[in-house]
Scaffold this motif. Structure first.
Motif, PDB file in Angstrom:
ATOM      1  N   THR A  97       0.773  -1.269  -0.157  1.00  0.00           N
ATOM      2  CA  THR A  97      -0.054   0.115  -0.126  1.00  0.00           C
ATOM      3  C   THR A  97       0.761   1.066   0.114  1.00  0.00           C
ATOM      4  OG1 THR A  97      -1.876   1.082   1.093  1.00  0.00           O
ATOM      5  CG2 THR A  97      -0.194   0.213   2.528  1.00  0.00           C
ATOM      6  N   LEU A  98       0.494   2.097  -0.680  1.00  0.00           N
ATOM      7  CA  LEU A  98       1.138   3.488  -0.931  1.00  0.00           C
ATOM      8  C   LEU A  98       0.454   4.716  -0.517  1.00  0.00           C
ATOM      9  CD1 LEU A  98       1.537   1.416  -3.862  1.00  0.00           C
ATOM     10  CD2 LEU A  98       3.632   2.978  -3.856  1.00  0.00           C
ATOM     11  N   GLY A  99       1.310   5.737   0.064  1.00  0.00           N
ATOM     12  CA  GLY A  99       0.532   6.914   0.339  1.00  0.00           C
ATOM     13  C   GLY A  99       1.392   7.775   1.350  1.00  0.00           C
ATOM     14  N   LYS A 100       0.930   9.013   1.541  1.00  0.00           N
ATOM     15  CA  LYS A 100       1.756   9.739   2.604  1.00  0.00           C
ATOM     16  C   LYS A 100       1.390   9.435   4.077  1.00  0.00           C
ATOM     17  CE  LYS A 100       1.008  13.734  -0.517  1.00  0.00           C
ATOM     18  NZ  LYS A 100      -0.144  14.890  -0.532  1.00  0.00           N
ATOM     19  N   PHE A 101       0.392   8.778   4.517  1.00  0.00           N
ATOM     20  CA  PHE A 101      -0.080   8.253   5.447  1.00  0.00           C
ATOM     21  C   PHE A 101       0.261   9.199   6.901  1.00  0.00           C
ATOM     22  CE2 PHE A 101       0.921   4.622   2.872  1.00  0.00           C
ATOM     23  CZ  PHE A 101      -0.419   3.958   2.914  1.00  0.00           C
ATOM     24  N   ASP A 102      -0.073  10.402   6.707  1.00  0.00           N
ATOM     25  CA  ASP A 102       0.231  11.338   7.786  1.00  0.00           C
ATOM     26  C   ASP A 102      -1.005  11.120   8.722  1.00  0.00           C
ATOM     27  OD1 ASP A 102       1.006  13.187   9.567  1.00  0.00           O
ATOM     28  OD2 ASP A 102       0.510  15.247   8.245  1.00  0.00           O
ATOM     29  N   GLY A 103      -0.803  10.739   9.857  1.00  0.00           N
ATOM     30  CA  GLY A 103      -2.014  10.625  10.801  1.00  0.00           C
ATOM     31  C   GLY A 103      -2.326   9.093  10.744  1.00  0.00           C
ATOM     32  N   LEU A 104      -2.409   8.387   9.929  1.00  0.00           N
ATOM     33  CA  LEU A 104      -2.655   7.075  10.056  1.00  0.00           C
ATOM     34  C   LEU A 104      -4.410   6.785  10.274  1.00  0.00           C
ATOM     35  CD1 LEU A 104       0.424   5.309  11.715  1.00  0.00           C
ATOM     36  CD2 LEU A 104      -0.311   5.151   9.226  1.00  0.00           C
ATOM     37  N   HIS A 105      -5.009   7.737   9.788  1.00  0.00           N
ATOM     38  CA  HIS A 105      -6.273   7.925  10.188  1.00  0.00           C
ATOM     39  C   HIS A 105      -7.168   6.674   9.572  1.00  0.00           C
ATOM     40  CE1 HIS A 105      -7.114   9.046   5.808  1.00  0.00           C
ATOM     41  NE2 HIS A 105      -6.317  10.265   5.770  1.00  0.00           N
ATOM     42  N   LEU A 106      -8.629   6.685   9.743  1.00  0.00           N
ATOM     43  CA  LEU A 106      -9.331   5.545   9.439  1.00  0.00           C
ATOM     44  C   LEU A 106      -9.038   5.165   7.764  1.00  0.00           C
ATOM     45  CD1 LEU A 106     -12.618   6.380  11.471  1.00  0.00           C
ATOM     46  CD2 LEU A 106     -11.016   4.521  11.561  1.00  0.00           C
ATOM     47  N   GLY A 107      -8.897   6.455   6.869  1.00  0.00           N
ATOM     48  CA  GLY A 107      -9.022   5.935   5.647  1.00  0.00           C
ATOM     49  C   GLY A 107      -7.478   4.936   5.378  1.00  0.00           C
ATOM     50  N   HIS A 108      -6.640   5.617   6.086  1.00  0.00           N
ATOM     51  CA  HIS A 108      -5.320   4.653   5.964  1.00  0.00           C
ATOM     52  C   HIS A 108      -5.121   3.525   6.587  1.00  0.00           C
ATOM     53  CE1 HIS A 108      -3.396   9.196   5.962  1.00  0.00           C
ATOM     54  NE2 HIS A 108      -3.550   8.881   4.857  1.00  0.00           N
ATOM     55  N   GLN A 109      -5.948   3.413   7.559  1.00  0.00           N
ATOM     56  CA  GLN A 109      -6.261   2.114   8.376  1.00  0.00           C
ATOM     57  C   GLN A 109      -6.873   1.190   7.436  1.00  0.00           C
ATOM     58  OE1 GLN A 109      -7.746   2.633  12.324  1.00  0.00           O
ATOM     59  NE2 GLN A 109      -6.627   4.512  12.488  1.00  0.00           N
ATOM     60  N   LEU A 110      -7.895   1.387   6.662  1.00  0.00           N
ATOM     61  CA  LEU A 110      -8.600   0.640   5.812  1.00  0.00           C
ATOM     62  C   LEU A 110      -7.722   0.203   4.610  1.00  0.00           C
ATOM     63  CD1 LEU A 110     -11.053  -0.611   4.386  1.00  0.00           C
ATOM     64  CD2 LEU A 110     -11.211   1.551   3.086  1.00  0.00           C
ATOM     65  N   LEU A 111      -6.538   0.640   4.265  1.00  0.00           N
ATOM     66  CA  LEU A 111      -5.378   0.186   3.283  1.00  0.00           C
ATOM     67  C   LEU A 111      -4.735  -0.683   3.977  1.00  0.00           C
ATOM     68  CD1 LEU A 111      -4.466   3.701   1.506  1.00  0.00           C
ATOM     69  CD2 LEU A 111      -6.237   1.862   0.793  1.00  0.00           C
ATOM     70  N   LEU A 112      -4.183  -0.479   5.143  1.00  0.00           N
ATOM     71  CA  LEU A 112      -3.373  -1.213   5.870  1.00  0.00           C
ATOM     72  C   LEU A 112      -4.153  -2.766   6.226  1.00  0.00           C
ATOM     73  CD1 LEU A 112      -1.729   1.190   8.509  1.00  0.00           C
ATOM     74  CD2 LEU A 112      -0.719   0.551   6.317  1.00  0.00           C
ATOM     75  N   GLU A 113      -5.526  -2.396   6.657  1.00  0.00           N
ATOM     76  CA  GLU A 113      -6.132  -3.633   7.034  1.00  0.00           C
ATOM     77  C   GLU A 113      -6.159  -4.647   5.919  1.00  0.00           C
ATOM     78  OE1 GLU A 113      -9.852  -2.090   8.328  1.00  0.00           O
ATOM     79  OE2 GLU A 113      -8.552  -1.396   9.966  1.00  0.00           O
ATOM     80  N   GLN A 114      -6.415  -3.994   4.487  1.00  0.00           N
ATOM     81  CA  GLN A 114      -6.417  -4.776   3.120  1.00  0.00           C
ATOM     82  C   GLN A 114      -4.993  -5.532   3.088  1.00  0.00           C
ATOM     83  OE1 GLN A 114      -9.464  -4.957   0.866  1.00  0.00           O
ATOM     84  NE2 GLN A 114      -8.010  -6.732   0.462  1.00  0.00           N
ATOM     85  N   VAL A 115      -4.030  -4.805   3.242  1.00  0.00           N
ATOM     86  CA  VAL A 115      -2.929  -5.497   2.831  1.00  0.00           C
ATOM     87  C   VAL A 115      -2.375  -6.556   3.972  1.00  0.00           C
ATOM     88  CG1 VAL A 115      -0.152  -4.794   3.006  1.00  0.00           C
ATOM     89  CG2 VAL A 115      -1.867  -3.526   1.535  1.00  0.00           C
TER      90      VAL A 115
END
Length: 316
Positions: free
Chosen positions: A18-36
């Motif tokens: 998963t790729l991105g800036k990931f500043d904050g590791l907010h709920l949107g980022h967490q969705l990507l992490l959970e998927q990976v």
């Protein structure tokens, strides 16, 4: 979790990335992490790819304000099941890389990406010319699959780091925490202060956030402090301590309830839950002490009601 930082000489195998800036590791980022992370059961290496500095830093003299610093991000990711965090050097050469070259040289050449997980609005490469459509169009050529996740929302608005920064600057901690999916926090080493709190019978911890860390407005907050994995409620003041001589650097000072351990030199994490009042300059130490007692009463009552309501995923 392996941490690859400031290094371009590496080679991973069979990755779900998963790729991105990931500043904050907010709920949107967490969705990507959970998927990976969910793809690990299929034998893939779970990788989060970001840049070691926010791209805004390279082209602007103004320091970019981060919800979470690199150290804080790393600490939070160590509590997940991610296998690898890559903080790739963001240089002039990197910024000028054409999108397909980035896919070929980095995603395939270094990460061996078999599955690429991104948000639907993901952009990459020189002048942000790369997008999800380009990734999908080249998937068969380079032998990977793309998963494009929908954006998460909070009260009908898309959750984004920029929106969280806006709310954080206004001290709207409940809104910030809802979008982050966890309490906003500050990680730091406990330093010696003026030790005034000890003379008042209210010993405090002091940490100085690193440069670039975005803080909410100066003032008093209901907080919890994480020490060795255990959470303790307390009161935190963010600011310059104007009553006792005014500091030159904005600090984070916390009175932890019912706590008497020596924390000097130890790294702690201070979570902020709600803004109580602005930082004030008092006419006397006695007046300061009285206000601190009121702050303590406010915070105890706040957490009592929060726990009774049990309406938050981070109320424990």
């Amino acid at each position: 979790m392996d941490y690859i930082a400031e290094n371009t000489n590496f080679k991973l195998k069979n990755s779900a990335v998963t790729l991105g800036k990931f500043d904050g590791l907010h709920l949107g980022h967490q969705l990507l992490l959970e998927q990976v992370i969910s793809l690990k059961k299929q034998g893939y290496t779970a990788v989060m790819f970001s840049f070691s500095y926010h791209p805004g830093n390279l082209f602007s003299k103004k320091e970019f304000e981060l919800i979470y610093t690199e150290e804080e991000k790393l600490a939070k990711l160590r509590n997940t099941k991610m296998d690898v965090l890559v903080s790739y050097p963001f240089t002039k050469e990197t910024s000028n890389m054409e999108p397909e070259d980035f896919i070929k040289d980095v995603l395939i050449g270094k990460l061996d990406a078999k599955i690429i997980v991104v948000g639907q609005d993901f952009r990459f490469g020189h002048k942000r010319r790369g997008d999800v459509k380009l990734l999908q169009s080249l998937a068969e050529t380079y032998g990977y699959r793309v998963i494009a996740c929908e954006k998460r929302k909070y009260k009908d608005s898309i959750i984004s780091s920029s929106e969280i920064r806006k709310e954080l600057k206004e001290g709207n901690m409940e809104t910030v925490n809802e979008m982050l999916g966890q309490p906003y926090s500050i990680l730091g080493e406990v330093r010696h202060g003026r030790k005034l709190g000890r003379t008042l019978g209210l010993p405090t911890t002091n940490i100085i956030p690193v440069s670039g860390k975005l803080l909410p407005p100066c003032g008093v907050y209901a907080s919890k402090t994480i020490v060795d994995g255990i959470s303790y409620p307390g009161v935190t003041n963010i600011g310059f301590k104007p009553t006792v001589g005014a500091e030159k650097v904005k600090g984070v000072e916390t009175y932890i309830f019912d706590f008497n351990q020596d924390l000097y030199g130890k790294f702690i994490e201070v979570e902020l839950y709600t803004y109580e009042r602005p930082e004030l300059k008092f006419n006397s130490i006695e007046e300061l002490k009285q206000k601190m007692q009121e702050d303590i009463a406010f915070t105890r009552n706040y957490f009592l009601k929060l726990n009774e309501g049990n309406n938050s995923s981070y109320s424990n």
